[in-house]
Structures are given as C-alpha cells and as structure tokens.
Motif scaffolding. Structure first.
Motif, PDB file in Angstrom:
ATOM      1  N   GLN A  23      -8.815 -17.467  -0.744  1.00 54.77           N
ATOM      2  CA  GLN A  23      -7.891 -17.176  -1.838  1.00 54.77           C
ATOM      3  C   GLN A  23      -8.558 -16.225  -2.833  1.00 54.77           C
ATOM      4  O   GLN A  23      -9.692 -16.446  -3.246  1.00 54.77           O
ATOM      5  CB  GLN A  23      -7.488 -18.465  -2.550  1.00 54.77           C
ATOM      6  CG  GLN A  23      -6.792 -19.475  -1.657  1.00 54.77           C
ATOM      7  CD  GLN A  23      -5.489 -18.942  -1.096  1.00 54.77           C
ATOM      8  OE1 GLN A  23      -4.689 -18.349  -1.817  1.00 54.77           O
ATOM      9  NE2 GLN A  23      -5.265 -19.150   0.196  1.00 54.77           N
ATOM     10  N   GLY A  24      -7.880 -15.180  -3.205  1.00 57.91           N
ATOM     11  CA  GLY A  24      -8.407 -14.261  -4.206  1.00 57.91           C
ATOM     12  C   GLY A  24      -9.132 -13.090  -3.576  1.00 57.91           C
ATOM     13  O   GLY A  24      -9.802 -13.227  -2.553  1.00 57.91           O
ATOM     14  N   LEU A  25      -8.993 -11.936  -4.215  1.00 59.99           N
ATOM     15  CA  LEU A  25      -9.587 -10.709  -3.686  1.00 59.99           C
ATOM     16  C   LEU A  25     -11.111 -10.759  -3.610  1.00 59.99           C
ATOM     17  O   LEU A  25     -11.682 -10.312  -2.602  1.00 59.99           O
ATOM     18  CB  LEU A  25      -9.129  -9.512  -4.517  1.00 59.99           C
ATOM     19  CG  LEU A  25      -9.596  -8.133  -4.023  1.00 59.99           C
ATOM     20  CD1 LEU A  25      -9.107  -7.874  -2.606  1.00 59.99           C
ATOM     21  CD2 LEU A  25      -9.103  -7.048  -4.977  1.00 59.99           C
ATOM     22  N   PRO A  26     -11.821 -11.280  -4.641  1.00 55.87           N
ATOM     23  CA  PRO A  26     -13.276 -11.326  -4.520  1.00 55.87           C
ATOM     24  C   PRO A  26     -13.753 -12.113  -3.302  1.00 55.87           C
ATOM     25  O   PRO A  26     -14.696 -11.704  -2.619  1.00 55.87           O
ATOM     26  CB  PRO A  26     -13.716 -12.003  -5.829  1.00 55.87           C
ATOM     27  CG  PRO A  26     -12.631 -11.672  -6.799  1.00 55.87           C
ATOM     28  CD  PRO A  26     -11.365 -11.699  -5.988  1.00 55.87           C
ATOM     29  N   ALA A  27     -13.112 -13.244  -3.028  1.00 56.88           N
ATOM     30  CA  ALA A  27     -13.497 -14.044  -1.866  1.00 56.88           C
ATOM     31  C   ALA A  27     -13.206 -13.301  -0.566  1.00 56.88           C
ATOM     32  O   ALA A  27     -13.984 -13.367   0.398  1.00 56.88           O
ATOM     33  CB  ALA A  27     -12.758 -15.378  -1.890  1.00 56.88           C
ATOM     34  N   ARG A  28     -12.114 -12.574  -0.533  1.00 56.43           N
ATOM     35  CA  ARG A  28     -11.770 -11.816   0.673  1.00 56.43           C
ATOM     36  C   ARG A  28     -12.759 -10.682   0.905  1.00 56.43           C
ATOM     37  O   ARG A  28     -13.168 -10.418   2.055  1.00 56.43           O
ATOM     38  CB  ARG A  28     -10.347 -11.280   0.554  1.00 56.43           C
ATOM     39  CG  ARG A  28      -9.278 -12.358   0.563  1.00 56.43           C
ATOM     40  CD  ARG A  28      -7.928 -11.809   0.138  1.00 56.43           C
ATOM     41  NE  ARG A  28      -7.450 -10.783   1.055  1.00 56.43           N
ATOM     42  CZ  ARG A  28      -6.501  -9.907   0.773  1.00 56.43           C
ATOM     43  NH1 ARG A  28      -5.938  -9.908  -0.429  1.00 56.43           N
ATOM     44  NH2 ARG A  28      -6.109  -9.036   1.661  1.00 56.43           N
ATOM     45  N   ILE A  29     -13.166 -10.010  -0.183  1.00 57.08           N
ATOM     46  CA  ILE A  29     -14.148  -8.929  -0.046  1.00 57.08           C
ATOM     47  C   ILE A  29     -15.485  -9.491   0.432  1.00 57.08           C
ATOM     48  O   ILE A  29     -16.146  -8.913   1.312  1.00 57.08           O
ATOM     49  CB  ILE A  29     -14.309  -8.188  -1.389  1.00 57.08           C
ATOM     50  CG1 ILE A  29     -13.026  -7.421  -1.721  1.00 57.08           C
ATOM     51  CG2 ILE A  29     -15.495  -7.232  -1.323  1.00 57.08           C
ATOM     52  CD1 ILE A  29     -13.031  -6.789  -3.108  1.00 57.08           C
ATOM     53  N   ALA A  30     -15.895 -10.628  -0.140  1.00 53.86           N
ATOM     54  CA  ALA A  30     -17.153 -11.249   0.278  1.00 53.86           C
ATOM     55  C   ALA A  30     -17.104 -11.651   1.750  1.00 53.86           C
ATOM     56  O   ALA A  30     -18.085 -11.474   2.488  1.00 53.86           O
ATOM     57  CB  ALA A  30     -17.449 -12.468  -0.601  1.00 53.86           C
ATOM     58  N   LEU A  31     -15.970 -12.197   2.174  1.00 53.01           N
ATOM     59  CA  LEU A  31     -15.830 -12.593   3.572  1.00 53.01           C
ATOM     60  C   LEU A  31     -15.888 -11.380   4.492  1.00 53.01           C
ATOM     61  O   LEU A  31     -16.541 -11.410   5.540  1.00 53.01           O
ATOM     62  CB  LEU A  31     -14.515 -13.343   3.773  1.00 53.01           C
ATOM     63  CG  LEU A  31     -14.289 -13.927   5.175  1.00 53.01           C
ATOM     64  CD1 LEU A  31     -15.361 -14.952   5.522  1.00 53.01           C
ATOM     65  CD2 LEU A  31     -12.903 -14.547   5.275  1.00 53.01           C
ATOM     66  N   MET A  32     -15.224 -10.301   4.103  1.00 52.04           N
ATOM     67  CA  MET A  32     -15.257  -9.078   4.899  1.00 52.04           C
ATOM     68  C   MET A  32     -16.684  -8.542   5.027  1.00 52.04           C
ATOM     69  O   MET A  32     -17.146  -8.203   6.126  1.00 52.04           O
ATOM     70  CB  MET A  32     -14.367  -8.020   4.260  1.00 52.04           C
ATOM     71  CG  MET A  32     -14.373  -6.674   4.966  1.00 52.04           C
ATOM     72  SD  MET A  32     -13.708  -5.331   3.928  1.00 52.04           S
ATOM     73  CE  MET A  32     -15.035  -5.141   2.720  1.00 52.04           C
TER      74      MET A  32
END
Length: 216
Positions: free
Chosen positions: A101-110
């Motif tokens: 959930q959330g853009l920062p978490a998605r960027i970190a996952l990527m």
C-alpha cells in the motif's frame, strides 16, 4: 574430489538462483510499477487468455526452447530447469506476497526486486549449467544471422514488449529501471557467484552481454 565438490556447490546455486529469479519477478509484478519486457508479454497473455502469469512464463519458455532446434542450439541442465522452475516460483511467491500500500512501499518493492533479480541471475548463470531458453534464442539468432548481440536482443525485447503492451501487460517506470540497472547488477554479482571451472578445463568467464538475464 574437486569435481564432486564443485558440483555440490553448483547444483544448489542453480536451483537457488532460479527460485529467487521467479520470486523477484513476482515482487516486480506486485509493485505495479512495470515489468521487464518478457513479463509484460506474459502478463498480457494471462489477461487475454487466462491461466497464471507463471504458467505463461513456463509455456513461453518451452515454446522458445523449441526454436532452438532449427538454430542448432543445445540445452543444458540449467536450460531445462529454467523452463520448469521460474514460473512455478513466481506463482508461489504471488500466492504468499500481497500488493503493498502506498507509492513509497511500491517503489521500495520494485527496487528490491530488481536487485534480487540481479543476484538471482548471477547465481544461476554463474552455476554454468547452460543459458535460459530466451538467452539461447538470442545467441542462436546472432550466430545464424551474423547480426550483433545488441541488435538481436533489442529486436527480441522490443517485439515482446510491444506485443505485451497491446495485450494489456504493465509497462512503466519499473520497465525502464530494470533495463538500466540489470546489466550492471548481473556483472557485479557474477564476480561473486561464478563457480570455478574444473582444474582440467580452461576457466570460461560468463558472457554477461549474452546472458544478462532472460528467464533465461
């Protein structure tokens, strides 16, 4: 004794690399920020025809392997394991890991997925059991056509990327980040992960320009 010891390292390294490769692909998908070209294509097939993305990774790998026949390419253990393991590892990871959930978490996952993919590629390529089916297609076309590896690889990846986007696959910032980062990452990890050659054979350094990963 040395050969047995080397094999005892190389086989687990191969299987660990392929398992981590499938997991990294699943994490890229969960980030929702774009996939590498082949996975854009696999996801597009899944959205149009059903089955899982991992199933399409396996099916496409097997179909690409058939193209080796007219190219006179010879598969190795790593080639066959690549076809069988990566898609299954991807689907298993997708069942276990949800979307953040959330853009920062998605960027970190990527970002983590791309680094993990580089490590996984270094492990399975460094195990020296043969290229993946997509890498073998690239090198086979290079040898038969005389075109440069860069041109052949670019042609293949642009083709599958465009086809994947047309089918509804996800291309985005992750696609660009993967393209820019994966070559240097694989080169870095290969320094640590390449298994030594048997003493009686001349050491052969993996060709990172050829085998920068494709599910194989």
């Amino acid at each position: 004794m040395g050969d047995t010891h080397a094999l005892g390292r190389r086989l687990p390294q191969l299987f660990a690399g392929l398992g981590l490769y499938g997991a990294s692909m699943a994490l890229m998908l969960r980030s929702g920020l774009g996939l590498d070209p082949w996975d854009v294509f696999h996801q597009g097939l899944q959205r149009v025809l059903g089955l899982t993305v991992g199933a399409w990774v396996t099916i496409c790998g097997a179909l690409v392997l058939l193209l080796w026949i007219p190219l006179r390419q010879r598969p190795g253990l790593g080639t066959v394991a690549n076809v069988l393991m990566i898609g299954a590892a991807m689907d298993l990871t997708l069942k276990l890991v949800g979307a953040p959930q959330g853009l920062p978490a998605r960027i970190a996952l990527m970002a983590g997925a791309i680094v993990l993919n580089g490590l996984a590629s270094g492990l399975y390529i460094g195990a020296r059991f043969g290229p993946g089916p997509r890498d073998g297609l690239m090198t086979g076309l290079h040898r038969r056509t005389g075109r440069s590896l860069r041109l052949v690889r670019t042609g293949i990846e642009v083709t599958v990327l465009v086809a994947g986007v047309l089918l509804g696959g996800t291309a985005g910032v992750g696609t660009v980040a993967y393209a820019l980062a994966i070559g240097p990452l694989v080169q870095l990890f290969l320094r640590w992960c390449t298994a030594p050659a048997a003493p009686e054979t001349a050491p052969a350094a993996p060709d990172t320009a050829v085998q920068t990963p494709r599910k194989g």
